[in-house]
Design a protein around this motif. Structure first.
Motif, PDB file in Angstrom:
ATOM      1  N   ILE A  75       0.853  -1.187   0.000  1.00 22.17           N
ATOM      2  CA  ILE A  75       0.000   0.000   0.000  1.00 22.17           C
ATOM      3  C   ILE A  75       0.889   1.238   0.000  1.00 22.17           C
ATOM      4  O   ILE A  75       1.737   1.402   0.870  1.00 22.17           O
ATOM      5  N   THR A  76       0.674   2.085  -0.984  1.00 23.13           N
ATOM      6  CA  THR A  76       1.484   3.289  -1.118  1.00 23.13           C
ATOM      7  C   THR A  76       0.778   4.480  -0.473  1.00 23.13           C
ATOM      8  O   THR A  76      -0.391   4.398  -0.097  1.00 23.13           O
ATOM      9  N   ILE A  77       1.484   5.584  -0.395  1.00 24.41           N
ATOM     10  CA  ILE A  77       0.887   6.828   0.092  1.00 24.41           C
ATOM     11  C   ILE A  77      -0.281   7.220  -0.804  1.00 24.41           C
ATOM     12  O   ILE A  77      -1.316   7.673  -0.322  1.00 24.41           O
ATOM     13  N   GLU A  78      -0.133   7.015  -2.115  1.00 25.86           N
ATOM     14  CA  GLU A  78      -1.217   7.332  -3.045  1.00 25.86           C
ATOM     15  C   GLU A  78      -2.440   6.461  -2.757  1.00 25.86           C
ATOM     16  O   GLU A  78      -3.576   6.933  -2.830  1.00 25.86           O
ATOM     17  N   ASP A  79      -2.203   5.170  -2.443  1.00 28.37           N
ATOM     18  CA  ASP A  79      -3.314   4.278  -2.093  1.00 28.37           C
ATOM     19  C   ASP A  79      -4.028   4.789  -0.848  1.00 28.37           C
ATOM     20  O   ASP A  79      -5.260   4.808  -0.796  1.00 28.37           O
ATOM     21  N   ARG A  80      -3.259   5.208   0.126  1.00 31.90           N
ATOM     22  CA  ARG A  80      -3.856   5.730   1.360  1.00 31.90           C
ATOM     23  C   ARG A  80      -4.639   7.011   1.091  1.00 31.90           C
ATOM     24  O   ARG A  80      -5.712   7.227   1.640  1.00 31.90           O
ATOM     25  N   GLU A  81      -4.072   7.867   0.239  1.00 32.51           N
ATOM     26  CA  GLU A  81      -4.764   9.112  -0.091  1.00 32.51           C
ATOM     27  C   GLU A  81      -6.074   8.822  -0.813  1.00 32.51           C
ATOM     28  O   GLU A  81      -7.110   9.431  -0.526  1.00 32.51           O
ATOM     29  N   LEU A  82      -6.036   7.870  -1.751  1.00 28.14           N
ATOM     30  CA  LEU A  82      -7.250   7.490  -2.470  1.00 28.14           C
ATOM     31  C   LEU A  82      -8.301   6.946  -1.502  1.00 28.14           C
ATOM     32  O   LEU A  82      -9.471   7.323  -1.563  1.00 28.14           O
ATOM     33  N   LEU A  83      -7.875   6.090  -0.584  1.00 29.08           N
ATOM     34  CA  LEU A  83      -8.801   5.540   0.406  1.00 29.08           C
ATOM     35  C   LEU A  83      -9.346   6.642   1.307  1.00 29.08           C
ATOM     36  O   LEU A  83     -10.533   6.672   1.629  1.00 29.08           O
ATOM     37  N   SER A  84      -8.499   7.562   1.683  1.00 36.02           N
ATOM     38  CA  SER A  84      -8.928   8.677   2.524  1.00 36.02           C
ATOM     39  C   SER A  84      -9.985   9.522   1.820  1.00 36.02           C
ATOM     40  O   SER A  84     -10.998   9.890   2.412  1.00 36.02           O
ATOM     41  N   LEU A  85      -9.748   9.818   0.542  1.00 34.42           N
ATOM     42  CA  LEU A  85     -10.719  10.590  -0.224  1.00 34.42           C
ATOM     43  C   LEU A  85     -12.025   9.812  -0.383  1.00 34.42           C
ATOM     44  O   LEU A  85     -13.112  10.372  -0.237  1.00 34.42           O
ATOM     45  N   PHE A  86     -11.899   8.529  -0.662  1.00 32.69           N
ATOM     46  CA  PHE A  86     -13.082   7.678  -0.818  1.00 32.69           C
ATOM     47  C   PHE A  86     -13.902   7.662   0.471  1.00 32.69           C
ATOM     48  O   PHE A  86     -15.130   7.718   0.441  1.00 32.69           O
ATOM     49  N   ASN A  87     -13.222   7.616   1.617  1.00 34.48           N
ATOM     50  CA  ASN A  87     -13.914   7.577   2.909  1.00 34.48           C
ATOM     51  C   ASN A  87     -14.653   8.873   3.221  1.00 34.48           C
ATOM     52  O   ASN A  87     -15.531   8.891   4.080  1.00 34.48           O
ATOM     53  N   LYS A  88     -14.332   9.951   2.531  1.00 35.46           N
ATOM     54  CA  LYS A  88     -15.033  11.217   2.739  1.00 35.46           C
ATOM     55  C   LYS A  88     -16.385  11.251   2.030  1.00 35.46           C
ATOM     56  O   LYS A  88     -17.203  12.122   2.294  1.00 35.46           O
ATOM     57  N   LEU A  89     -16.607  10.298   1.127  1.00 32.40           N
ATOM     58  CA  LEU A  89     -17.849  10.266   0.358  1.00 32.40           C
ATOM     59  C   LEU A  89     -18.969   9.600   1.164  1.00 32.40           C
ATOM     60  O   LEU A  89     -18.708   8.735   1.989  1.00 32.40           O
ATOM     61  N   ASN A  90     -20.201   9.993   0.861  1.00 32.91           N
ATOM     62  CA  ASN A  90     -21.325   9.280   1.476  1.00 32.91           C
ATOM     63  C   ASN A  90     -21.557   7.996   0.675  1.00 32.91           C
ATOM     64  O   ASN A  90     -20.923   7.771  -0.364  1.00 32.91           O
ATOM     65  N   SER A  91     -22.469   7.147   1.129  1.00 32.82           N
ATOM     66  CA  SER A  91     -22.626   5.828   0.507  1.00 32.82           C
ATOM     67  C   SER A  91     -23.063   5.927  -0.960  1.00 32.82           C
ATOM     68  O   SER A  91     -22.595   5.149  -1.800  1.00 32.82           O
ATOM     69  N   ASP A  92     -23.931   6.865  -1.297  1.00 36.40           N
ATOM     70  CA  ASP A  92     -24.346   7.020  -2.690  1.00 36.40           C
ATOM     71  C   ASP A  92     -23.179   7.478  -3.564  1.00 36.40           C
ATOM     72  O   ASP A  92     -23.002   6.988  -4.688  1.00 36.40           O
TER      73      ASP A  92
END
Length: 124
Positions: A75-92
């Motif tokens: 897992i790279t820093i970019e992967d973590r950043e992508l996951l972090s951004l994804f986690n900011k989204l609501n379920s829809d």
């Protein structure tokens, strides 16, 4: 557990999210003063805060506490950043994002399968 090392990793996580400590505290659901205590090494990390930080940032407690990456060492820093951004989204929004990514990947595979390697594709 070394307070200094935890503080450094916590600062790295905050920077990864491109937030200041106050913004990150709100994002993680912990008080600003609690987060400042961890960053200044004046207080020990509490379990409840540890859980919130790890969940919101997509990191393991082993990483935050001990600097150990989980079994997913690729897992790279970019992967973590992508996951972090994804986690900011609501379920829809997450469903829309996943559908878009799947469509994008499927389209790229189809495009790659039919393209001639001798032809230069604009934008590639």
């Amino acid at each position: 557990m070394d307070k200094h090392e935890i503080s450094l990793r916590l600062q790295e996580i905050i920077n990864m999210h491109k937030m200041n400590p106050s913004q990150y505290a709100k994002f993680a659901g912990i008080s600003r003063s609690t987060l400042e205590g961890y960053l200044k090494e004046t207080s020990s990390l509490k379990i409840q805060a540890l859980e919130k930080i790890c969940e919101k940032s997509g990191i393991s407690s082993d990483y935050l506490l001990f600097g150990k990456l989980s079994n997913n060492t690729n897992i790279t820093i970019e992967d973590r950043e992508l996951l972090s951004l994804f986690n900011k989204l609501n379920s829809d929004e997450k469903k829309i994002c996943l559908a878009y990514l799947k469509g994008f990947i499927d389209n790229e595979k189809r495009h790659t399968a039919v393209s001639d390697p001798q032809i230069k594709i604009v934008g590639k």
